[in-house]
Enzyme design. Structure first.
Site, PDB file in Angstrom:
ATOM      1  N   CYS A 189       0.716  -1.242  -0.116  1.00  0.00           N
ATOM      2  CA  CYS A 189       0.083  -0.014  -0.151  1.00  0.00           C
ATOM      3  C   CYS A 189       0.915   1.328   0.056  1.00  0.00           C
ATOM      4  CB  CYS A 189      -0.704  -0.037   1.233  1.00  0.00           C
ATOM      5  SG  CYS A 189      -1.919  -1.209   1.347  1.00  0.00           S
ATOM      6  N   ARG A 235      -6.744   5.218  -2.356  1.00  0.00           N
ATOM      7  CA  ARG A 235      -6.993   3.675  -2.200  1.00  0.00           C
ATOM      8  C   ARG A 235      -7.040   3.421  -0.766  1.00  0.00           C
ATOM      9  NH1 ARG A 235      -2.365  -0.797  -3.548  1.00  0.00           N
ATOM     10  NH2 ARG A 235      -3.554  -2.649  -2.996  1.00  0.00           N
TER      11      ARG A 235
END
Length: 291
Positions: A189, A235
């Site tokens: 991430c 995201r």
């Protein structure tokens, strides 16, 4: 008469390239196999096969223009470049340093083109040869440093946005606490993969679209990393909100992977939109100046 003279020349070119192609295959097919069965199967380097396919297509697309007899002006500048490339290959292969081994490929290929076709050919093939940089694995120490820095930035940005939106969020390092859930911003991430993927796609798009304004191209290049970073922050926020409202299983399930793909596509579309906006703006500016 001219056609009978040029035909052997045109047919002779593949004959010249045949032993060269065999030599390159003997050197680099084991390397490509190692990549295909190794790091190309990881998320960080999954773009490798796509980049290789694009490079081969670009070379194939440009190859006919290299077969003109008038363009053949071999350059001895390829000799030191070939020596350097082979040194990288031998050092990388013998010492197990994949970065050097793969980095030698564009050097050896550039040297070969210079020796067989000269500077004009290297100019025509400049972009495909440059694009091969995306095949070179980033050294682990660089990946670790960039990943750690990006994770901190993403975590801080997500916390700030969610806090100002009224969510009960707290952060400790790269760990975010939202309500009853605690989420770790993992390496995947960090956004590094998104930055590399969007850079590869964005630069390819810029080459194919062929904008002539240096300012246009400079703005596009400068926008790639910020766009990828913002997309990755979004995201992470989306995954946090999914976890907050629907539970940990939803946040870590199918939606986790789907969110990354959707936002990469969205970032690419935004880059396309930026290109169109810039093109329209520059056209309008030229019209106003000429009015």
């Amino acid at each position: 008469m001219n056609s009978s003279v040029s035909m052997p020349t045109r047919l002779g070119r593949p004959v010249i390239w045949l032993p060269v192609a065999c030599g390159l295959a003997a050197l680099y097919l084991p390397t490509l196999w190692e990549l295909a069965t190794g790091i190309w199967q990881t998320e960080e380097h999954a773009h490798g096969p796509i980049v290789l396919a694009v490079v081969l297509w670009l070379i194939w697309r440009t190859a006919p223009s290299l077969q003109s007899p008038g363009s053949v002006k071999p350059s001895l500048l390829g000799t030191p470049l070939l020596v350097l490339g082979l040194f990288f290959f031998v050092a990388g292969r013998s010492q197990g340093i994949l970065v050097l081994e793969v980095a030698s490929l564009p050097l050896v290929l550039s040297a070969t083109v210079l020796l067989l076709h000269g500077r004009e050919a290297i100019a025509r093939l400049g972009f495909p040869l440059f694009y091969m940089i995306f095949l070179v694995p980033i050294p682990g120490i660089v990946v670790d440093a960039m990943t750690g820095y990006l994770k901190s930035l993403v975590s801080a940005a997500a916390e700030m946005i969610l806090y100002h939106a009224g969510y009960p969020v707290a952060r400790e390092g790269v760990i975010l606490q939202v309500g009853q859930y605690q989420l770790l911003v993992a390496d995947a991430c960090s956004g590094l993969n998104s930055i590399i993927s969007l850079s590869a796609l964005g630069i390819l798009f810029m080459y194919l679209i062929g904008r002539t304004s240096w300012l246009h191209n400079l703005i596009m290049l400068g926008a790639i990393v910020p766009i990828a970073f913002v997309a990755n922050v979004i995201r992470v926020i989306v995954l946090i909100l999914i976890t907050h409202y629907f539970g940990d299983a939803a946040g870590q399930g199918f939606l986790h992977g789907a969110a990354g793909i959707v936002l990469l596509v969205a970032a690419l579309l935004f880059l396309f939109a930026l290109d169109s906006t810039l093109a329209a703006s520059f056209r309008l500016g030229r019209r106003l100046r000429n009015a």
